[in-house]
Design a protein around this motif. Structure first.
Motif, short mmCIF file in Angstrom:
data_model
loop_
_atom_site.label_atom_id
_atom_site.label_comp_id
_atom_site.label_asym_id
_atom_site.label_seq_id
_atom_site.Cartn_x
_atom_site.Cartn_y
_atom_site.Cartn_z
N ALA A 153 48.00 54.92 57.97
CA ALA A 153 47.92 54.10 59.18
C ALA A 153 48.15 52.62 58.87
N ARG A 154 47.66 52.17 57.73
CA ARG A 154 47.84 50.77 57.35
C ARG A 154 49.30 50.49 57.04
N VAL A 155 49.95 51.38 56.32
CA VAL A 155 51.39 51.20 56.03
C VAL A 155 52.18 51.20 57.32
N TRP A 171 54.91 59.62 46.26
CA TRP A 171 55.69 58.56 46.92
C TRP A 171 56.17 59.04 48.29
N HIS A 172 56.06 58.17 49.29
CA HIS A 172 56.42 58.50 50.67
C HIS A 172 57.40 57.46 51.21
N THR A 173 58.38 57.93 51.97
CA THR A 173 59.45 57.08 52.49
C THR A 173 59.04 56.39 53.78
N PHE A 174 59.33 55.08 53.85
CA PHE A 174 59.19 54.29 55.08
C PHE A 174 60.43 53.43 55.24
N ASP A 175 60.76 53.10 56.48
CA ASP A 175 61.96 52.33 56.77
C ASP A 175 61.62 51.30 57.84
N ALA A 176 61.41 50.06 57.43
CA ALA A 176 60.97 49.03 58.38
C ALA A 176 62.09 48.59 59.32
N LEU A 196 53.97 42.91 51.80
CA LEU A 196 52.73 43.03 52.59
C LEU A 196 51.91 44.23 52.10
N CYS A 197 52.58 45.34 51.77
CA CYS A 197 51.85 46.49 51.23
C CYS A 197 51.17 46.13 49.92
N ARG A 198 51.88 45.45 49.03
CA ARG A 198 51.29 45.07 47.76
C ARG A 198 50.09 44.14 47.95
N CYS A 199 50.21 43.25 48.92
CA CYS A 199 49.07 42.38 49.23
C CYS A 199 47.83 43.18 49.59
N MET A 200 48.04 44.34 50.22
CA MET A 200 46.94 45.20 50.64
C MET A 200 46.61 46.27 49.60
N ASN A 201 47.07 46.06 48.35
CA ASN A 201 46.79 46.95 47.22
C ASN A 201 47.39 48.35 47.38
N ILE A 202 48.53 48.41 48.08
CA ILE A 202 49.27 49.66 48.23
C ILE A 202 50.55 49.56 47.40
N PRO A 203 50.71 50.36 46.36
CA PRO A 203 51.93 50.30 45.56
C PRO A 203 53.16 50.58 46.43
N ALA A 204 54.18 49.74 46.29
CA ALA A 204 55.39 49.89 47.10
C ALA A 204 56.60 49.57 46.24
N ARG A 205 57.65 50.39 46.38
CA ARG A 205 58.86 50.17 45.60
C ARG A 205 60.09 50.18 46.51
N MET A 264 80.05 51.02 57.73
CA MET A 264 79.06 51.72 56.91
C MET A 264 78.80 50.91 55.64
N ASP A 265 77.53 50.91 55.24
CA ASP A 265 77.11 50.17 54.06
C ASP A 265 76.06 51.00 53.34
N PHE A 266 75.71 50.61 52.13
CA PHE A 266 74.53 51.18 51.51
C PHE A 266 73.31 50.70 52.29
N SER A 267 72.23 51.46 52.19
CA SER A 267 71.03 51.13 52.97
C SER A 267 69.87 50.86 52.04
N ALA A 268 68.88 50.10 52.54
CA ALA A 268 67.66 49.82 51.79
C ALA A 268 66.46 50.27 52.60
N TRP A 269 65.52 50.91 51.93
CA TRP A 269 64.24 51.26 52.54
C TRP A 269 63.18 51.12 51.46
N PHE A 270 61.99 51.67 51.64
CA PHE A 270 60.99 51.56 50.60
C PHE A 270 60.09 52.78 50.59
N GLU A 271 59.36 52.93 49.48
CA GLU A 271 58.40 54.02 49.33
C GLU A 271 57.05 53.45 48.93
N VAL A 272 55.99 54.12 49.40
CA VAL A 272 54.64 53.73 49.02
C VAL A 272 53.97 54.90 48.31
N PHE A 273 53.04 54.57 47.43
CA PHE A 273 52.31 55.60 46.68
C PHE A 273 50.97 55.84 47.36
#
Length: 281
Positions: free
Chosen positions: A132-134, A220-225, A179-188, A206-215
């Motif tokens: 929920a925080r992520v 590891w779980h995928t999120f896309d802001a 912001l995730c790292r600030c809240m002590n959530i590992p994010a890559r 079309m381009d390459f895309s960027a997203w992130f994962e949290v532990f």
């Protein structure tokens, strides 16, 4: 479901130059490849492959002066399912985290944890820890930043994006990661292919895309802001602390980009059923 993906990128080099490419499908998806993901270099040059400290498959090549082209064209099998949602994934205490995950709590070039710490805790300190925080962070970043190619720049950081409120997918990812790292959530940071599959086509090249994962919850779980919704057909290329670690190409000398084309498309049913695995470049 089958997806065709690949790229055709060309640079003009002024002199003999070493280039490192981070453009190969990451090992977690190798078993899904229907045809090989092989990087072709033209003019032909020897390619040395190695894994970096994050487990990404990198390609090292020495090119000669003039026009040099790098390309790949492959087919990969995909489940056709959207990104998994795991609302009960828990946030770990820092002392519970694996050693190799701790680096994803630290500040990095594009993710200034120290400069965003007060903002993060004022915004998300009262949210439930875990998924929920992520999601609250992703919602905030998605609303905070307006997507705009015209205001992109390679030096923009998470702190810059938060203040300017404009950016591209990498800026959405960097701010959410910080912001995730600030809240002590590992994010890559993650980079890869993401086509317009299961959505209305986007009117942009079309381009390459960027997203992130949290532990969370030991995985590891995928999120896309940027998109803030589960998407279909992600093909992971590389992970790292931020965009510095996953640059698609690094040239150790002057170069000029002359062509940039990325393909990510779902193959038609007739093609998939025919068993014909040949495709055009």
């Amino acid at each position: 479901m089958l997806i065709r993906a690949g790229f055709n990128i060309a640079f003009e080099f002024a002199q003999r130059t070493t280039v490192v490419l981070n453009l190969s499908t990451r090992h977690e998806r190798h078993r899904d490849l229907v045809t090989p993901d092989v990087i072709t270099v033209s003019p032909v040059a020897p390619v040395h492959h190695y894994r970096d400290m994050f487990g990404n498959l990198c390609s090292r090549v020495v090119v000669q002066p003039g026009l040099n082209r790098f390309s790949s064209d492959f087919v990969i099998r995909d489940s056709g399912l959207p990104d998994p949602v795991t609302p009960d994934a828990v946030q770990h205490l820092i002392e519970e985290l694996p050693d190799d995950v701790l680096v994803y709590l630290l500040a990095s070039r594009y993710c200034e944890v120290d400069q965003l710490m007060q903002t993060a805790w004022s915004l998300f300190g009262s949210t439930p820890p875990g998924w929920a925080r992520v999601q609250a962070i992703v919602d905030y970043v998605h609303q905070r930043i307006t997507f705009d190619y015209g205001r992109a720049r390679p030096t923009k950081t998470a702190f810059d994006a938060h203040g300017e409120q404009y950016g591209v997918c990498r800026d959405f990812a960097h701010l959410a990661i910080a912001l995730c790292r600030c809240m002590n959530i590992p994010a890559r940071y993650c980079t890869g292919y993401l086509g317009d599959i299961g959505i209305e086509p986007i009117d942009a090249p079309m381009d390459f895309s960027a997203w992130f994962e949290v532990f969370l919850g030991g995985a590891w779980h995928t999120f896309d802001a940027r998109h803030n919704r589960p998407r279909i057909g992600r093909i992971l290329i590389a992970v790292g602390r931020d965009a510095t670690d996953v640059a698609i190409s690094t040239a150790f000398g002057p170069s000029l980009l002359t062509q940039f084309q990325v393909v990510t498309e779902q193959l038609d049913d007739w093609w998939s059923q025919s068993g014909n695995l040949r495709h055009s470049a």
